[in-house]
Design a protein around this motif. Sequence first.
Motif, PDB file in Angstrom:
ATOM      1  N   ASP A  72     -31.870  49.888 -13.642  1.00  0.00           N
ATOM      2  CA  ASP A  72     -31.172  51.079 -14.113  1.00  0.00           C
ATOM      3  C   ASP A  72     -32.067  52.298 -13.917  1.00  0.00           C
ATOM      4  O   ASP A  72     -33.157  52.197 -13.347  1.00  0.00           O
ATOM      5  N   ASP A  73     -31.614  53.449 -14.393  1.00  0.00           N
ATOM      6  CA  ASP A  73     -32.381  54.681 -14.172  1.00  0.00           C
ATOM      7  C   ASP A  73     -33.638  54.775 -15.031  1.00  0.00           C
ATOM      8  O   ASP A  73     -34.376  55.746 -14.969  1.00  0.00           O
ATOM      9  N   GLU A  74     -33.909  53.731 -15.848  1.00  0.00           N
ATOM     10  CA  GLU A  74     -35.141  53.674 -16.637  1.00  0.00           C
ATOM     11  C   GLU A  74     -36.059  52.558 -16.119  1.00  0.00           C
ATOM     12  O   GLU A  74     -36.976  52.114 -16.803  1.00  0.00           O
ATOM     13  N   SER A  75     -35.758  52.089 -14.909  1.00  0.00           N
ATOM     14  CA  SER A  75     -36.542  51.041 -14.241  1.00  0.00           C
ATOM     15  C   SER A  75     -36.485  49.695 -14.964  1.00  0.00           C
ATOM     16  O   SER A  75     -37.402  48.893 -14.846  1.00  0.00           O
ATOM     17  N   ARG A  76     -35.393  49.441 -15.676  1.00  0.00           N
ATOM     18  CA  ARG A  76     -35.217  48.134 -16.317  1.00  0.00           C
ATOM     19  C   ARG A  76     -34.348  47.258 -15.424  1.00  0.00           C
ATOM     20  O   ARG A  76     -33.334  47.723 -14.897  1.00  0.00           O
ATOM     21  N   PHE A  77     -34.725  46.000 -15.293  1.00  0.00           N
ATOM     22  CA  PHE A  77     -33.980  45.088 -14.431  1.00  0.00           C
ATOM     23  C   PHE A  77     -32.596  44.799 -15.009  1.00  0.00           C
ATOM     24  O   PHE A  77     -32.455  44.425 -16.181  1.00  0.00           O
ATOM     25  N   LEU A  78     -31.585  44.974 -14.149  1.00  0.00           N
ATOM     26  CA  LEU A  78     -30.215  44.624 -14.514  1.00  0.00           C
ATOM     27  C   LEU A  78     -29.771  43.337 -13.828  1.00  0.00           C
ATOM     28  O   LEU A  78     -29.009  42.549 -14.375  1.00  0.00           O
ATOM     29  N   LEU A  79     -30.262  43.142 -12.624  1.00  0.00           N
ATOM     30  CA  LEU A  79     -29.803  42.035 -11.803  1.00  0.00           C
ATOM     31  C   LEU A  79     -30.950  41.538 -10.934  1.00  0.00           C
ATOM     32  O   LEU A  79     -31.639  42.343 -10.303  1.00  0.00           O
ATOM     33  N   VAL A  80     -31.206  40.230 -10.927  1.00  0.00           N
ATOM     34  CA  VAL A  80     -32.255  39.647 -10.091  1.00  0.00           C
ATOM     35  C   VAL A  80     -31.735  38.335  -9.503  1.00  0.00           C
ATOM     36  O   VAL A  80     -30.847  37.702 -10.065  1.00  0.00           O
ATOM     37  N   ASN A  81     -32.291  37.935  -8.367  1.00  0.00           N
ATOM     38  CA  ASN A  81     -31.902  36.652  -7.786  1.00  0.00           C
ATOM     39  C   ASN A  81     -32.978  35.601  -8.062  1.00  0.00           C
ATOM     40  O   ASN A  81     -34.045  35.891  -8.617  1.00  0.00           O
ATOM     41  N   ASN A  82     -32.692  34.384  -7.674  1.00  0.00           N
ATOM     42  CA  ASN A  82     -33.622  33.285  -7.947  1.00  0.00           C
ATOM     43  C   ASN A  82     -34.976  33.502  -7.284  1.00  0.00           C
ATOM     44  O   ASN A  82     -36.017  33.131  -7.828  1.00  0.00           O
ATOM     45  N   ALA A  83     -34.949  34.091  -6.075  1.00  0.00           N
ATOM     46  CA  ALA A  83     -36.204  34.299  -5.344  1.00  0.00           C
ATOM     47  C   ALA A  83     -37.149  35.205  -6.119  1.00  0.00           C
ATOM     48  O   ALA A  83     -38.368  35.010  -6.097  1.00  0.00           O
ATOM     49  N   LEU A  84     -36.598  36.220  -6.823  1.00  0.00           N
ATOM     50  CA  LEU A  84     -37.454  37.113  -7.603  1.00  0.00           C
ATOM     51  C   LEU A  84     -38.032  36.378  -8.804  1.00  0.00           C
ATOM     52  O   LEU A  84     -39.198  36.557  -9.165  1.00  0.00           O
ATOM     53  N   CYS A  85     -37.201  35.523  -9.437  1.00  0.00           N
ATOM     54  CA  CYS A  85     -37.708  34.720 -10.563  1.00  0.00           C
ATOM     55  C   CYS A  85     -38.853  33.828 -10.103  1.00  0.00           C
ATOM     56  O   CYS A  85     -39.863  33.668 -10.798  1.00  0.00           O
ATOM     57  N   ASP A  86     -38.706  33.242  -8.903  1.00  0.00           N
ATOM     58  CA  ASP A  86     -39.757  32.383  -8.366  1.00  0.00           C
ATOM     59  C   ASP A  86     -41.018  33.187  -8.061  1.00  0.00           C
ATOM     60  O   ASP A  86     -42.137  32.722  -8.306  1.00  0.00           O
ATOM     61  N   LEU A  87     -40.826  34.381  -7.507  1.00  0.00           N
ATOM     62  CA  LEU A  87     -41.960  35.241  -7.172  1.00  0.00           C
ATOM     63  C   LEU A  87     -42.766  35.596  -8.415  1.00  0.00           C
ATOM     64  O   LEU A  87     -43.999  35.547  -8.420  1.00  0.00           O
ATOM     65  N   MET A  88     -42.033  35.969  -9.485  1.00  0.00           N
ATOM     66  CA  MET A  88     -42.703  36.364 -10.724  1.00  0.00           C
ATOM     67  C   MET A  88     -43.120  35.163 -11.569  1.00  0.00           C
ATOM     68  O   MET A  88     -43.848  35.312 -12.540  1.00  0.00           O
ATOM     69  N   ASP A  89     -42.596  33.981 -11.210  1.00  0.00           N
ATOM     70  CA  ASP A  89     -42.847  32.769 -11.981  1.00  0.00           C
ATOM     71  C   ASP A  89     -42.397  32.945 -13.431  1.00  0.00           C
ATOM     72  O   ASP A  89     -43.091  32.565 -14.377  1.00  0.00           O
ATOM     73  N   LEU A  90     -41.202  33.558 -13.564  1.00  0.00           N
ATOM     74  CA  LEU A  90     -40.618  33.798 -14.884  1.00  0.00           C
ATOM     75  C   LEU A  90     -39.135  33.433 -14.862  1.00  0.00           C
ATOM     76  O   LEU A  90     -38.472  33.602 -13.835  1.00  0.00           O
TER      77      LEU A  90
END
Length: 412
Positions: A72-90
Amino acid sequence: MWFPLHSRFKRHKKNKDKSYRELEDQVTELQKQNEILQSLLSFHNEEEKEYGSEKYANTLLNNMGDAVFVKDDESRFLLVNNALCDLMDLPRAKIIGKTLAENIPLDEMKCFLEIDKQVLLDGIDNVNEEYLTLEKNQKKILSTRKSRYIDANGKKFLVGVIRDITESKLAEQALRASEVQLRELNATKDKLFAIIAHDLRSPFNNILALCEILNMAIKRSEVENSEKYLGLINSTAKNTLVLLENLLDWAKSQSGQISFKSEKISIAKVVQEILDLSRFIAKTKGITINVIESVDIEVISDIKILKTIMRNLISNAIKYSKPGGTISISAIEEDNQVKVTISDTGVGMDDETLKNLFLITANTPLPGTLNEKGSGFGLVLCKEFIEKLGGKIWVESEEGKGSNFIFTLPLN
């Protein structure tokens, strides 16, 4: 063994060009995936507010190889895919609604948020390489593309695609390091050929010439001149043998063939043995060599290597001492080490010479005080051997005021 270097350089250059092309392809691919994300947002039903739900997580996004997100316009995640979860390990639940900035070092946090803010403000796409430090101090290098998307109600979103390029970057760094190493190897090869072609060839020519002169002196029964010529032949042959032994020792060291044997060694006995071989050369220049009285120190080390070190340093001191000069040799115990100092009252060195003294690729030795020739190779060998024995070597010198060559070795 050295000749294939040219072809190896070409292969490295080819690999490097391939690496750059791969990076360009990555940017193009990131741009395509970024456009897919924007299209996804444009089809989004405004009445559906659950951006982070499984309904949207299991869409086209999860079939994309790279990590993607919407903020969003405050840099908060609204939508992520599985690859990003894997990248962050979260898990997704710990990412949605957060900036992730609170989980990373302060300098990285500022960089991420400043880029997000700028893209949301001016709408200009940002393609960048960013460094991300995860838990357990795991560091990643990321290629990111961030774009602004504005919906029908004027609401701003940040759309991003991330590719982990850590491995390719490390490979690129390794390639550059390999190229530097190969250049140094090539320069070393050239230096060795120069030593073999000139510094070994010249003394043998001198010996042959002196033998002819000696032969003529004997025929004329010139005994005094004969002794002088024999002395010159003897000293020239010894110096040439030292250089040859240095070359062979260095070659063995580089190929891993040289072995180190530990035994109890008397420093005083090693110094005396080297001086017995060097006194004739010192005598021809009228040089006095003083061994400063000290406790007879014993070390556990390799006697052959230690003799090579002492022989080269004493020979170097004689070479650059002025006729009638003085050389002093001392050894003291200091912090579980033996500290050996070889001082001369010779020509000394300027800062530029000191800087290149132990570099085989940059060392251009000056002739001795009686125009003695040398390769400078002995000092390179000394440094390498001293460091392999666990010690250090350094030089204190001033132009016109002599030099102090100092090295340390562990007692055990």
